[in-house]
Design an enzyme around this catalytic site. Structure first.
Site, PDB file in Angstrom:
ATOM      1  N   ASP A  39      -7.279   2.999  -3.842  1.00 33.78           N
ATOM      2  CA  ASP A  39      -7.994   3.040  -2.409  1.00 33.78           C
ATOM      3  C   ASP A  39      -8.413   4.698  -2.330  1.00 33.78           C
ATOM      4  O   ASP A  39      -7.478   5.236  -1.979  1.00 33.78           O
ATOM      5  CB  ASP A  39      -7.070   2.675  -1.325  1.00 33.78           C
ATOM      6  CG  ASP A  39      -8.025   2.606  -0.043  1.00 33.78           C
ATOM      7  OD1 ASP A  39      -8.906   2.894   0.059  1.00 33.78           O
ATOM      8  OD2 ASP A  39      -7.173   2.222   0.893  1.00 33.78           O
ATOM      9  N   LYS A  41      -3.189   5.231  -2.849  1.00 36.69           N
ATOM     10  CA  LYS A  41      -4.132   5.917  -2.369  1.00 36.69           C
ATOM     11  C   LYS A  41      -4.537   7.233  -3.535  1.00 36.69           C
ATOM     12  O   LYS A  41      -3.792   7.688  -4.080  1.00 36.69           O
ATOM     13  CB  LYS A  41      -3.694   6.767  -1.058  1.00 36.69           C
ATOM     14  CG  LYS A  41      -3.396   5.786  -0.028  1.00 36.69           C
ATOM     15  CD  LYS A  41      -4.466   5.035   0.616  1.00 36.69           C
ATOM     16  CE  LYS A  41      -3.985   3.959   1.903  1.00 36.69           C
ATOM     17  NZ  LYS A  41      -5.261   3.481   2.566  1.00 36.69           N
ATOM     18  N   SER A  53       0.707  -1.203  -0.066  1.00 40.23           N
ATOM     19  CA  SER A  53      -0.005   0.058   0.072  1.00 40.23           C
ATOM     20  C   SER A  53       0.768   1.173   0.232  1.00 40.23           C
ATOM     21  O   SER A  53       1.860   1.559   0.851  1.00 40.23           O
ATOM     22  CB  SER A  53      -0.709   0.094   1.097  1.00 40.23           C
ATOM     23  OG  SER A  53      -1.807   1.266   1.289  1.00 40.23           O
ATOM     24  N   LYS A  64      -1.206  -1.169  -4.278  1.00 37.65           N
ATOM     25  CA  LYS A  64      -2.432  -0.381  -4.139  1.00 37.65           C
ATOM     26  C   LYS A  64      -2.042   1.069  -3.963  1.00 37.65           C
ATOM     27  O   LYS A  64      -0.930   1.240  -3.193  1.00 37.65           O
ATOM     28  CB  LYS A  64      -3.164  -0.801  -3.008  1.00 37.65           C
ATOM     29  CG  LYS A  64      -4.313   0.174  -2.406  1.00 37.65           C
ATOM     30  CD  LYS A  64      -4.899  -0.556  -1.107  1.00 37.65           C
ATOM     31  CE  LYS A  64      -4.547  -0.190   0.207  1.00 37.65           C
ATOM     32  NZ  LYS A  64      -5.249  -0.655   1.399  1.00 37.65           N
ATOM     33  N   LYS A  84     -10.185  -6.532   7.723  1.00 38.67           N
ATOM     34  CA  LYS A  84      -9.389  -6.024   8.651  1.00 38.67           C
ATOM     35  C   LYS A  84      -9.639  -6.418  10.205  1.00 38.67           C
ATOM     36  O   LYS A  84     -10.825  -6.354  10.549  1.00 38.67           O
ATOM     37  CB  LYS A  84      -8.999  -4.532   8.554  1.00 38.67           C
ATOM     38  CG  LYS A  84      -8.369  -3.946   7.416  1.00 38.67           C
ATOM     39  CD  LYS A  84      -8.397  -2.355   7.527  1.00 38.67           C
ATOM     40  CE  LYS A  84      -7.672  -2.076   6.123  1.00 38.67           C
ATOM     41  NZ  LYS A  84      -7.995  -0.453   6.158  1.00 38.67           N
ATOM     42  N   GLY A 100      -4.358  -3.660   5.627  1.00 41.05           N
ATOM     43  CA  GLY A 100      -3.309  -3.329   6.737  1.00 41.05           C
ATOM     44  C   GLY A 100      -3.612  -2.208   7.553  1.00 41.05           C
ATOM     45  O   GLY A 100      -4.301  -1.161   6.982  1.00 41.05           O
ATOM     46  N   ASP A 155     -14.310  -1.503   2.429  1.00 39.60           N
ATOM     47  CA  ASP A 155     -13.462  -1.676   3.584  1.00 39.60           C
ATOM     48  C   ASP A 155     -14.230  -1.108   5.008  1.00 39.60           C
ATOM     49  O   ASP A 155     -14.752  -1.857   5.641  1.00 39.60           O
ATOM     50  CB  ASP A 155     -12.417  -0.853   3.337  1.00 39.60           C
ATOM     51  CG  ASP A 155     -11.124  -0.562   4.318  1.00 39.60           C
ATOM     52  OD1 ASP A 155     -11.542  -1.208   5.646  1.00 39.60           O
ATOM     53  OD2 ASP A 155     -10.164  -0.056   4.377  1.00 39.60           O
ATOM     54  N   GLU A 187     -11.106   0.506  -3.858  1.00 34.00           N
ATOM     55  CA  GLU A 187     -11.593   0.385  -2.394  1.00 34.00           C
ATOM     56  C   GLU A 187     -12.306   1.612  -1.858  1.00 34.00           C
ATOM     57  O   GLU A 187     -11.633   2.561  -1.862  1.00 34.00           O
ATOM     58  CB  GLU A 187     -10.367  -0.039  -1.835  1.00 34.00           C
ATOM     59  CG  GLU A 187     -10.556  -0.438  -0.364  1.00 34.00           C
ATOM     60  CD  GLU A 187      -9.116  -0.641   0.202  1.00 34.00           C
ATOM     61  OE1 GLU A 187      -9.403  -1.114   1.522  1.00 34.00           O
ATOM     62  OE2 GLU A 187      -8.380  -0.531  -0.050  1.00 34.00           O
TER      63      GLU A 187
END
Length: 369
Positions: free
Chosen positions: A189, A164, A136, A162, A263, A291, A239, A214
């Protein structure tokens, strides 16, 4: 087993590199470590993944400490527990506070596995001896710097990237990454940064063959995600919206999601995480392990969970060296060519590094039966 003692450490560890999402930048991680001891002197470890501010959800480190100390510990200290699944049942009278519950429950799962001479993965019913790992990557000020960061992790063998995104840092960023890395499994994400007003913008992401996007919409939403998914070719992964098996069932039945991020802390512990995994496996919905910038204790729990058979997408459980100059476990979690080898020692499979723990401990608390 009888829980005779609970020890809590309030920790503060400086991150190796700042980590930026749509809701903030992290330079250090404050968190709780919890040790549960039984009547035979065995100990198990859990970690609170709550941040020190309520960015991700309503929980914080301090609210976790309050709930654990004043409500959860009295429920289990001095009490007999046959199996860790009983813990979530005993905690059910306490509404929400999933990260606090998970902290205690995780320690008891570790303790249970050690008492029964099993790895935590075996205790959960895991089948894999190594797991695929993704990475990530936070928001970068310059796209060219992001490209070089991605290039480095691709060369290291990570199985999925991944990144952001947020409004103003999305389509063109993904376009450039896909241009530079046409065949790399890539996902975006959003951390709830968009609304249904952004449908036309989000539809542009369909051009880049993303594995998933996500949590594009609100953190407590399931209904609007169903509306959005009908208009996107890219699978939506939920998520923040998923806190329980019931949330999962409703999201799947509504068509709000095609992939679930599990998670452990967000759903209240390993027992609920396993229930969500099992349901998704029955429904043909792939899952992966997210994570929360964990130290080695929380990271070890993620490794064990990911050995379950429906974790068919690489998770966010990168190696310790991705985040920390020194971790609180020995050996540290190591990634080799995009894989983590599942440890074979009992429980979480890693030993606490007390020298490192002492170095990063801010406060300590002890509770005895």
């Amino acid at each position: 087993m009888i829980i005779q003692e609970i020890n809590i450490r309030k920790m503060k560890m400086k991150m190796k590199h700042p980590f930026t999402t749509s809701f903030g930048t992290f330079h250090e991680k404050k968190f709780l470590l919890l040790e549960a001891k039984d009547e035979l002197g065995n100990s198990g470890w859990g970690e609170s993944v709550a941040f020190d501010s309520p960015w991700y959800n309503e929980e914080t480190l301090e609210t976790n400490l309050h709930i654990i100390r004043d409500f959860l510990i009295p429920i289990i200290v001095g009490k007999k527990i046959g199996h860790p699944d009983e813990v979530s049942e005993r905690f059910s009278a306490i509404r929400k506070n999933n990260m606090a519950k998970s902290t205690v429950e995780g320690a008891i799962w570790d303790l249970y596995a050690k008492r029964n001479k099993m790895t935590l993965a075996q205790a959960l019913g895991g089948e894999l001896d190594k797991i695929e790992v993704g990475i990530s990557i936070g928001i970068h000020e310059k796209v060219e710097d992001l490209v070089e960061t991605v290039r480095r992790f691709v060369e290291e063998g990570y199985k999925r990237i991944k990144v952001k995104i947020k409004p103003g840092y999305d389509v063109e960023v993904i376009r450039e990454l896909r241009k530079q890395f046409p065949d790399v499994p890539l996902m975006a994400d959003a951390n709830s940064a968009y609304t249904l007003d952004d449908v036309e913008l989000l539809k542009q992401l369909d051009a880049f063959n993303l594995t998933m996007i996500e949590q594009p919409l609100a953190s407590d939403d399931i209904i609007d995600h169903a509306t959005l998914q009908k208009q996107l070719k890219t699978p939506i992964c939920l998520d923040e919206s998923i806190h329980s098996l019931e949330d999962t069932r409703k999201a799947v039945e509504l068509g709000s999601t095609k992939i679930i991020n599990i998670k452990i802390g967000r759903v209240g512990g390993l027992t609920e995480a396993k229930r969500i995994h099992d349901y998704c496996m029955e429904q043909g919905i792939p899952v992966w392990c997210g994570g929360m910038l964990e130290s080695g204790i929380g990271r070890a729990h993620n490794v064990a969970l990911t050995t379950l058979p429906n974790f068919i997408l690489p998770g966010d459980t990168a190696g310790s060296s991705r985040y920390w100059e020194e971790d609180v476990i020995s050996p540290e979690v190591i990634v080799e060519d995009g894989y983590i080898t599942v440890p074979t020692a009992y429980g979480i499979g890693y030993e606490p590094n007390y020298n490192a723990m002492d170095k990063f401990t801010v406060e300590q608390y002890q509770f005895k039966a």
